[in-house]
Design a protein around this motif. Structure first.
Motif, PDB file in Angstrom:
ATOM      1  N   UNK A 169      57.637  46.195  34.933  1.00 48.57           N
ATOM      2  CA  UNK A 169      57.917  47.157  36.006  1.00 48.57           C
ATOM      3  C   UNK A 169      57.233  48.514  35.826  1.00 48.57           C
ATOM      4  N   UNK A 170      57.142  49.285  34.548  1.00 44.72           N
ATOM      5  CA  UNK A 170      56.569  50.208  34.439  1.00 44.72           C
ATOM      6  C   UNK A 170      55.137  50.428  34.920  1.00 44.72           C
ATOM      7  N   UNK A 171      54.251  49.246  34.625  1.00 49.97           N
ATOM      8  CA  UNK A 171      52.914  49.080  35.032  1.00 49.97           C
ATOM      9  C   UNK A 171      52.893  49.241  36.627  1.00 49.97           C
ATOM     10  N   UNK A 172      53.760  48.191  37.273  1.00 48.62           N
ATOM     11  CA  UNK A 172      53.921  48.043  38.671  1.00 48.62           C
ATOM     12  C   UNK A 172      54.122  49.828  39.445  1.00 48.62           C
ATOM     13  N   UNK A 173      54.781  50.554  38.706  1.00 48.32           N
ATOM     14  CA  UNK A 173      54.892  51.798  39.256  1.00 48.32           C
ATOM     15  C   UNK A 173      53.819  52.743  38.893  1.00 48.32           C
ATOM     16  N   UNK A 174      52.584  52.334  38.155  1.00 54.52           N
ATOM     17  CA  UNK A 174      51.351  52.812  37.924  1.00 54.52           C
ATOM     18  C   UNK A 174      51.521  53.625  36.563  1.00 54.52           C
ATOM     19  N   UNK A 175      52.377  53.436  35.692  1.00 55.62           N
ATOM     20  CA  UNK A 175      52.650  54.093  34.407  1.00 55.62           C
ATOM     21  C   UNK A 175      51.634  53.223  33.352  1.00 55.62           C
ATOM     22  N   UNK A 176      51.129  53.960  32.206  1.00 57.24           N
ATOM     23  CA  UNK A 176      50.608  53.348  31.146  1.00 57.24           C
ATOM     24  C   UNK A 176      51.442  53.120  30.032  1.00 57.24           C
ATOM     25  N   UNK A 177      51.657  51.892  29.389  1.00 61.87           N
ATOM     26  CA  UNK A 177      52.974  52.148  28.213  1.00 61.87           C
ATOM     27  C   UNK A 177      52.341  52.110  26.916  1.00 61.87           C
ATOM     28  N   UNK A 178      53.218  52.888  25.982  1.00 61.21           N
ATOM     29  CA  UNK A 178      53.049  52.527  24.683  1.00 61.21           C
ATOM     30  C   UNK A 178      54.305  52.106  24.217  1.00 61.21           C
ATOM     31  N   UNK A 179      54.158  51.198  23.114  1.00 63.08           N
ATOM     32  CA  UNK A 179      55.336  50.542  22.647  1.00 63.08           C
ATOM     33  C   UNK A 179      55.771  51.208  21.303  1.00 63.08           C
ATOM     34  N   UNK A 180      57.266  51.340  21.111  1.00 59.21           N
ATOM     35  CA  UNK A 180      57.712  52.155  19.851  1.00 59.21           C
ATOM     36  C   UNK A 180      58.458  50.816  19.209  1.00 59.21           C
ATOM     37  N   UNK A 181      57.851  50.094  18.056  1.00 56.93           N
ATOM     38  CA  UNK A 181      58.382  49.063  17.444  1.00 56.93           C
ATOM     39  C   UNK A 181      59.885  49.130  16.947  1.00 56.93           C
ATOM     40  N   UNK A 182      60.306  50.420  16.677  1.00 53.31           N
ATOM     41  CA  UNK A 182      61.591  50.584  16.091  1.00 53.31           C
ATOM     42  C   UNK A 182      62.060  51.851  16.533  1.00 53.31           C
ATOM     43  N   UNK A 183      63.299  51.816  17.010  1.00 54.71           N
ATOM     44  CA  UNK A 183      63.673  53.097  17.745  1.00 54.71           C
ATOM     45  C   UNK A 183      64.250  53.957  16.577  1.00 54.71           C
TER      46      UNK A 183
END
Ligand SMILES: NC(=O)c1ccc[n+]([C@@H]2O[C@H](COP(=O)([O-])OP(=O)(O)OC[C@H]3O[C@@H](n4cnc5c(N)ncnc54)[C@H](O)[C@@H]3O)[C@@H](O)[C@H]2O)c1
Length: 284
Positions: A169-183
């Motif tokens: 979803x985030x990419x479909x609205x043009x965003x680049x994601x970073x993943x945080x593996x633990x909150x």
């Protein structure tokens, strides 16, 4: 592929997320507690879309189509067929947990439930649902239509499928994601800015350099668009103090302990741009 998105909270962030989703072709249902809040949200979306049209970044027709893809409601029942729900209500854990209890009740079994929280652990939000594997953090930045980053945050039980759907979803609205593996407290972005802000304030406090020079050093030395103390004023001195204190409380790491100046500024009501005075003075 377009999806049915539901957004809880028609404020700054919820409205922005609804807007970028609608522009990307997704159907959006936007919920707030009152019709007045929804009207304010829709008005802000229209103003922002008009600005994109005025700058030739969107055609008037595309803006109109985006507006038509957004429906509003004060009920949760309209969320029954949503593929993804993004919650963007006040940053208070009890308010968010109440929302997630309702989402768990009304949403279809394979829906992904996301929170735009800046700092609350996803695990604590997910724990009130019967489906913690379907809960994920989607931390968009303000203003959502302009900022390219989305920080995806895994709770303790978030599944790979849930994370993949949130990314898609985030990419479909043009965003680049970073993943945080633990909150962890502060996720990645708030940890980084907190460490920088604390050190910047300590340098000013101890007379090593002025606020202006610390900011200039970061802008011209590291290419930051604005210095850390300007960032504090923009975000809110109180918000940054809370953020650093939360991280300190979780990590017991001295480098996040809020410097005395930050605490005194909050007590004195110098909260940055919103009060006209922070590290700098502003016309209001
Ligand atoms: N403002 C930012 O720069 C920023 C950036 C990143 C993340 N966030 C996070 O995004 C979230 C929303 O922040 P915001 O700045 O948009 O807040 P906001 O105050 O502008 O909007 C919150 C909205 O939620 C609504 N609301 C409250 N309880 C509700 C409920 N039970 N159901 C439906 N609507 C409800 C309010 O009426 C309001 O319209 C927070 O968790 C915040 O920490 C904010």
């Amino acid at each position: 592929m377009t999806i049915k998105l539901a957004v809880v909270g028609a404020g700054l962030m919820g409205g922005g997320i609804a807007q970028v989703a609608a522009v990307a072709g997704h159907e959006v249902v936007l919920r707030d507690v009152t019709n007045e809040a929804l009207e304010r949200g829709l008005e802000a979306i229209s103003t922002s879309l008009n600005r994109f049209v005025a700058k030739d970044k969107l055609t008037a027709e595309a803006a109109e189509q985006a507006r038509a893809r957004i429906t509003t409601t004060t009920e949760y029942e309209a969320f029954a067929d949503a593929d993804l729900v993004i919650e963007a209500v006040f940053e208070r854990i009890e308010v968010k947990q109440e929302v997630f209890r309702e989402l768990d009740r009304v949403c279809k079994p394979d829906a992904v439930l996301a929170s735009n929280t800046s700092a609350i652990p996803i695990t604590a939000i997910a724990a009130v649902t019967e489906r913690p594997e379907a809960v994920v953090g989607t931390h968009f930045f303000s203003p959502v239509p302009m900022m390219a980053l989305c920080e995806l945050v895994r709770g303790y039980k978030t599944s790979d499928e849930t994370l993949a759907s949130a990314r898609s979803f985030a990419e479909s609205v043009g965003k680049t994601c970073v993943v945080v593996n633990r909150d962890v407290a502060g996720f990645v972005t708030t940890r980084l800015i907190s460490a920088l802000v604390v050190e910047a304030i300590k340098l000013v406090e101890s007379g090593v350099a002025s606020a202006e020079d610390v900011d200039t050093a970061c802008r011209l030395g590291f290419g930051h668009p604005m210095g850390p103390l300007t960032t504090v004023d923009l975000t809110g001195v109180d918000i940054l103090r809370n953020a650093t204190m939360n991280i300190y409380e979780e990590t017991a790491d001295e480098k996040f302990f809020p410097p005395e100046t930050l605490t005194r500024m909050v007590a004195a009501g110098d909260l940055g741009r919103k009060t006209g005075k922070g590290f700098y003075t502003y016309d209001r």
